[in-house]
Design a protein around this motif. Sequence first.
Motif, PDB file in Angstrom:
ATOM      1  N   UNK A   1      14.523  17.841  -8.311  1.00 47.63           N
ATOM      2  CA  UNK A   1      14.609  18.525  -7.028  1.00 47.63           C
ATOM      3  C   UNK A   1      14.702  17.476  -5.926  1.00 47.63           C
ATOM      4  N   UNK A   2      15.761  17.530  -5.133  1.00 50.42           N
ATOM      5  CA  UNK A   2      15.943  16.568  -4.059  1.00 50.42           C
ATOM      6  C   UNK A   2      15.103  16.977  -2.849  1.00 50.42           C
TER       7      UNK A   2
ATOM      8  N   UNK B   1       0.826  -1.213   0.000  1.00 57.40           N
ATOM      9  CA  UNK B   1       0.000   0.000   0.000  1.00 57.40           C
ATOM     10  C   UNK B   1       0.859   1.261   0.000  1.00 57.40           C
ATOM     11  N   UNK B   2       2.040   1.172   0.609  1.00 58.90           N
ATOM     12  CA  UNK B   2       2.931   2.323   0.698  1.00 58.90           C
ATOM     13  C   UNK B   2       3.729   2.539  -0.581  1.00 58.90           C
ATOM     14  N   UNK B   3       3.900   1.479  -1.379  1.00 55.74           N
ATOM     15  CA  UNK B   3       4.778   1.563  -2.537  1.00 55.74           C
ATOM     16  C   UNK B   3       4.263   2.536  -3.597  1.00 55.74           C
ATOM     17  N   UNK B   4       2.949   2.626  -3.756  1.00 54.10           N
ATOM     18  CA  UNK B   4       2.406   3.526  -4.785  1.00 54.10           C
ATOM     19  C   UNK B   4       2.814   4.962  -4.521  1.00 54.10           C
ATOM     20  N   UNK B   5       2.632   5.408  -3.282  1.00 55.61           N
ATOM     21  CA  UNK B   5       3.014   6.775  -2.920  1.00 55.61           C
ATOM     22  C   UNK B   5       4.526   6.964  -3.038  1.00 55.61           C
ATOM     23  N   UNK B   6       5.266   5.939  -2.652  1.00 60.70           N
ATOM     24  CA  UNK B   6       6.730   6.031  -2.721  1.00 60.70           C
ATOM     25  C   UNK B   6       7.194   6.198  -4.166  1.00 60.70           C
ATOM     26  N   UNK B   7       6.664   5.390  -5.065  1.00 57.76           N
ATOM     27  CA  UNK B   7       7.071   5.456  -6.473  1.00 57.76           C
ATOM     28  C   UNK B   7       6.687   6.806  -7.076  1.00 57.76           C
ATOM     29  N   UNK B   8       5.520   7.320  -6.701  1.00 62.16           N
ATOM     30  CA  UNK B   8       5.102   8.638  -7.198  1.00 62.16           C
ATOM     31  C   UNK B   8       6.077   9.722  -6.754  1.00 62.16           C
ATOM     32  N   UNK B   9       6.551   9.636  -5.507  1.00 65.28           N
ATOM     33  CA  UNK B   9       7.512  10.623  -5.004  1.00 65.28           C
ATOM     34  C   UNK B   9       8.847  10.511  -5.741  1.00 65.28           C
ATOM     35  N   UNK B  10       9.290   9.269  -5.972  1.00 62.66           N
ATOM     36  CA  UNK B  10      10.543   9.070  -6.707  1.00 62.66           C
ATOM     37  C   UNK B  10      10.412   9.612  -8.123  1.00 62.66           C
TER      38      UNK B  10
END
Length: 463
Positions: free
Chosen positions: A183-184, A166-175
């Motif tokens: 922008x870092x 469930x967390x991976x979707x948001x993580x990939x979007x941020x990456x």
Amino acid sequence: MNAPDDFPQARVLHSIEAEQAVLGGLLLDNDAIDRISGLDAAHFYRDDHRVIYGAIVRLVSANKPADVLTVFEQLQVEGRAERVGGLSYLNAVAQNTPSAANIARYAEIVRDRALLRDTAATARKVLELVETPGPMKGAEIVDKAQGLLGQLTQVGVQRGPKMLYDLMTDFVERVDERYHSRVEPGVPTGIGSLDRALNGGFHDGNLIIVAGRPSMGKTALTTDIGLNMADAGRSVLLDSMEMSDQELVARAAANRGGIHLSALLSGRLGDGDWPRLTHAIQLMGDMRFAIDDTPAMTLLEVRTKAKAHKRKFGLDALIVDYLGLMSGGEEKMRTQQIGAYSRGLKSLAKELNIPVIALAQLSRKNEERPDKKPILSDLRDSGDIEQDADVVIFVHRPEMYDPNNDELKGYAELLIRKNRNGALCDVPLLYRGAVTKFDEWTGPLPMLSHGPAVRKRGIAADL
């Protein structure tokens, strides 16, 4: 006497109809429980509704059907069936609810009214604090009240466990966002090599300790970084317990205008300095860089002023100069006091979700070592500083120990000796003391009297 028709009515702090609609919707469709995320039994105003909701949740959580009959049986087993009005009330609740289609909206109303009731209860607590005689001072009561009100924002916020997928979707979007924007994450310091070492700069919620022996340039570095942040449009507050606001303004003008600080302090400016001073004033005119030079601030004062500043002007970074000059606290030993300050600043960083940069002094132990470089155990007054900090940076200038070595003139090192989210390394910089500014070091590293200044292979060499 009756109130006129146009007299505003008191806000209703509960909705019986919305509570019944939530319960009825769940009795008609157990799967609807997935659409009321954040709703808790405590959010219901009526006790019987809290009991019914609890029984429904327990049945659904056990993968058992929760309808009028099964909920009634569950409540009978628990000895609470009559407490909720028995089978007749459960039937009425289910029959008066047409469907579970709008249950999310009904649940939102229930949560909202619960928040209003909690706010009213908190207001009564605050009033009690104000009116009840006691040892608390006015500023302490204000801070306590802010804390109580701040807790209300967490009502309904779910911080339970989340599955990795469930967390991976948001993580990939941020990456992906970082990749395309280049922008870092983090608040850039304006010093490129330092930002790269810290994965984008100082990060929200982090406590950054900048330490060094006297005259190494701790205040110059943090002021320079603060000005860089403000120049990029961010809001910065500097709590200076060592220097006056006029001294810091002079340093800022020297830094931004490239004017010798001694000329500004003495008033002996050359003809070429005036245009640079005008330019510096123009640059700083729109900066949101605030200075508070109140001496010997307490942790409570730092917290209260930072919160007030964020409400009025926004706040992206707080600089505290320095830990050793803070005062107050119930601890008797100085080491315990400093530890309380560092814990309090770390808590403040998380609460305001900003980086807090605190300056600290070092003991003389580093001067007993051949290379003079400080280590974490040199932090003065308290080992808690090392424990509480997310990042520890030592400002080290070898020329202070080898003044006859011309190669070391202006050479400075930022020694990153703790970094929760990155590598440890040395960042070489050029310190221009006349204008209190740090720039990138170019060219080969200088030779030290005890050997060459060598950066760790594979860490700082890539900066």
